[in-house]
Design an enzyme around this catalytic site. Structure first.
Site, mmCIF file in Angstrom:
data_model
loop_
_atom_site.group_PDB
_atom_site.id
_atom_site.type_symbol
_atom_site.label_atom_id
_atom_site.label_comp_id
_atom_site.label_asym_id
_atom_site.label_seq_id
_atom_site.Cartn_x
_atom_site.Cartn_y
_atom_site.Cartn_z
ATOM 1 N N ASP A 28 0.848 -1.585 0.383
ATOM 2 C CA ASP A 28 0.016 -0.214 -0.101
ATOM 3 C C ASP A 28 1.187 1.052 0.122
ATOM 4 O O ASP A 28 2.123 1.285 0.928
ATOM 5 C CB ASP A 28 -0.929 0.028 1.512
ATOM 6 C CG ASP A 28 -2.490 1.097 1.066
ATOM 7 O OD1 ASP A 28 -2.282 1.435 0.219
ATOM 8 O OD2 ASP A 28 -2.666 1.428 1.822
ATOM 9 N N LEU A 78 10.987 -19.991 -4.376
ATOM 10 C CA LEU A 78 9.567 -18.843 -3.868
ATOM 11 C C LEU A 78 8.464 -19.419 -4.130
ATOM 12 O O LEU A 78 9.234 -19.116 -5.732
ATOM 13 C CB LEU A 78 10.643 -17.458 -3.955
ATOM 14 C CG LEU A 78 9.873 -16.573 -3.408
ATOM 15 C CD1 LEU A 78 9.510 -16.929 -2.255
ATOM 16 C CD2 LEU A 78 9.928 -15.522 -4.050
ATOM 17 N N HIS A 113 3.113 3.639 -8.713
ATOM 18 C CA HIS A 113 3.035 1.693 -9.488
ATOM 19 C C HIS A 113 4.051 1.033 -9.908
ATOM 20 O O HIS A 113 4.444 0.232 -9.230
ATOM 21 C CB HIS A 113 1.432 2.025 -10.462
ATOM 22 C CG HIS A 113 0.457 2.023 -9.477
ATOM 23 N ND1 HIS A 113 0.357 1.904 -8.512
ATOM 24 C CD2 HIS A 113 -0.688 3.445 -9.461
ATOM 25 C CE1 HIS A 113 -1.057 2.461 -7.759
ATOM 26 N NE2 HIS A 113 -1.562 3.289 -9.036
HETATM 27 C C1 FPP Z 1 -1.851 0.318 -3.378
HETATM 28 O O1 FPP Z 1 -1.257 1.245 -3.565
HETATM 29 C C2 FPP Z 1 -1.011 -0.654 -4.996
HETATM 30 C C3 FPP Z 1 -1.987 -0.813 -5.958
HETATM 31 C C4 FPP Z 1 -3.302 -0.609 -5.528
HETATM 32 C C5 FPP Z 1 -1.377 -2.204 -6.199
HETATM 33 C C6 FPP Z 1 -0.123 -1.378 -6.876
HETATM 34 C C7 FPP Z 1 0.567 -3.067 -6.246
HETATM 35 C C8 FPP Z 1 1.792 -3.169 -7.870
HETATM 36 C C9 FPP Z 1 2.050 -1.700 -9.012
HETATM 37 C C10 FPP Z 1 3.227 -3.949 -7.069
HETATM 38 C C11 FPP Z 1 3.539 -4.677 -8.412
HETATM 39 C C12 FPP Z 1 2.608 -5.923 -8.511
HETATM 40 C C13 FPP Z 1 2.934 -6.476 -9.881
HETATM 41 C C14 FPP Z 1 2.248 -8.252 -9.555
HETATM 42 C C15 FPP Z 1 3.603 -6.284 -11.066
HETATM 43 P P1 FPP Z 1 -2.074 2.522 -3.700
HETATM 44 O O2 FPP Z 1 -2.457 3.146 -4.703
HETATM 45 O O3 FPP Z 1 -3.371 1.731 -3.130
HETATM 46 O O4 FPP Z 1 -1.684 4.187 -3.094
HETATM 47 P P2 FPP Z 1 -2.236 4.992 -1.714
HETATM 48 O O5 FPP Z 1 -3.262 4.677 -0.681
HETATM 49 O O6 FPP Z 1 -1.293 6.134 -1.436
HETATM 50 O O7 FPP Z 1 -3.022 5.546 -3.258
#
Ligand code: FPP
Length: 243
Positions: free
Chosen positions: A24, A135, A41
Site C-alpha cells: 500500500d 520461492l 505504481h
Molecule cells: C497500492 O497503492 C497498490 C496497488 C493498488 C497495487 C499495485 C501494485 C503494484 C504496482 C506492485 C506490482 C505488482 C505486480 C504484480 C506487478 P495505492 O494506489 O493504494 O496507494 P495509495 O493508498 O497511497 O493511494
C-alpha cells in the site's frame, strides 16, 4: 526501545515460511514527490523486484502479494488501464528472470475478469514456472477474500460435499491457496491498519505487521526488520504461552 538488529544477521531470527504483503502507498509516495500516481505504481514494481530478491536471500519460501483487488475496479478508468499495462509489461520483461531465479508463480483470484491477452500471458507464466521451487510467488490479482470464500462454497456445492464431512481442511482445499500453508506474517505498508479483504480465511492466525513506509520505500532492510519483529512474537494459536 526496540533495538534494530544489524542487516544480514539472521542468527536468532525465525524466518516465516509464508509472508503475505499488502503493498500500500504507491499513490501517496508519488503525490509526496509531485508525480502522477502511475509513477508510484512503477516505483512499486521496481520495489517488488527488490523484495522478491530479499525473500530468496532470507529463505522465505512463499510470498503472497496483493496486486489488484476486486474493489480496485472502482478506481478511475485511466488508473485501472495503467495498472493493467504495468502487469502486462512486468510479465513481458521480468518473466524469464523470475524463472531463472527459481520463482514459481501462482495466481489467486478470478482470471476470467481480465482481458484475454493478459489472461494468456498469466497462464503462460504459470505454466513456464510451475516446476520451480525456490520461492512460490502468489499474485493476488482480481482477488477478494470474500469472493474467494463464495467461490469455494459454490465449488463445494457443485461437488456435493456433504455438510457432515465438511471441515476446515476440506474447505481450505477449495481456496485459491490450496495445498499451501497459511501465511505466518501479514505485512501492510503505509501505516494502514486494515486487512482490506485480503486472505481473510488463511490469515486467521497470522501475525500482523504494519510498516510505516510507503510500498516503494519498503525494501530489504525494512523486510528484515519485519522478520525481527515476527521473531519476537509469541504465537499461541488460541492456546496458552509456553512460559
Ligand atoms: C497500492 O497503492 C497498490 C496497488 C493498488 C497495487 C499495485 C501494485 C503494484 C504496482 C506492485 C506490482 C505488482 C505486480 C504484480 C506487478 P495505492 O494506489 O493504494 O496507494 P495509495 O493508498 O497511497 O493511494
Amino acid at each position: 526501545m526496540a533495538t534494530r538488529k544489524s542487516l544480514l544477521d539472521l542468527t536468532n531470527i525465525s524466518v516465516p515460511t509464508h509472508v503475505a504483503i499488502i503493498m500500500d502507498g504507491n499513490g501517496r509516495w508519488a503525490k509526496q514527490r509531485g508525480l502522477p500516481r502511475q509513477a508510484g505504481h512503477r516505483a512499486g514494481v521496481e520495489n517488488l523486484r527488490r523484495v522478491i530478491d530479499a525473500c530468496v536471500e532470507f529463505g522465505i519460501k512463499i510470498l503472497t502479494i496483493y496486486a489488484f483487488s476486486t474493489e480496485n475496479w472502482g478506481r478511475p478508468e485511466s488508473e485501472v488501464r495503467g495498472l493493467m499495462r504495468i502487469f502486462s509489461r512486468v510479465l513481458d520483461q521480468e518473466l524469464n528472470e523470475l524463472h531463472e531465479q527459481g520463482v514459481c508463480l501462482h495466481h489467486l483470484g478470478d482470471l476470467g475478469g481480465i482481458n484475454a491477452s493478459l489472461q494468456e500471458k498469466v497462464l503462460n507464466a504459470l505454466e513456464l514456472t510451475k516446476d520451480n521451487d525456490r520461492l512460490i510467488l502468489n499474485v493476488a490479482f482480481n482477488y477478494g477474500g470474500r469472493a474467494e470464500i463464495l467461490h469455494a462454497v459454490s465449488e463445494m456445492l457443485a461437488d456435493n460435499v456433504s455438510p457432515t464431512e465438511l471441515n476446515e481442511q476440506i474447505f481450505s482445499s477449495y481456496l485459491f491457496t490450496h495445498g499451501l500453508p497459511d501465511p505466518d506474517l501479514v505485512i501492510r505498508t503505509s501505516g494502514e491498519l486494515r486487512v482490506s479483504n485480503f486472505l481473510i480465511w488463511q490469515a486467521a492466525y497470522a501475525e500482523f505487521y504494519p510498516a510505516p513506509e510507503y510500498w516503494p520505500d519498503f525494501g530489504r532492510e525494512e523486510l528484515f526488520q519485519a522478520l525481527v519483529a515476527f521473531s519476537g512474537r509469541d504465537r499461541r494459536f488460541g492456546l496458552l504461552s509456553e512460559d
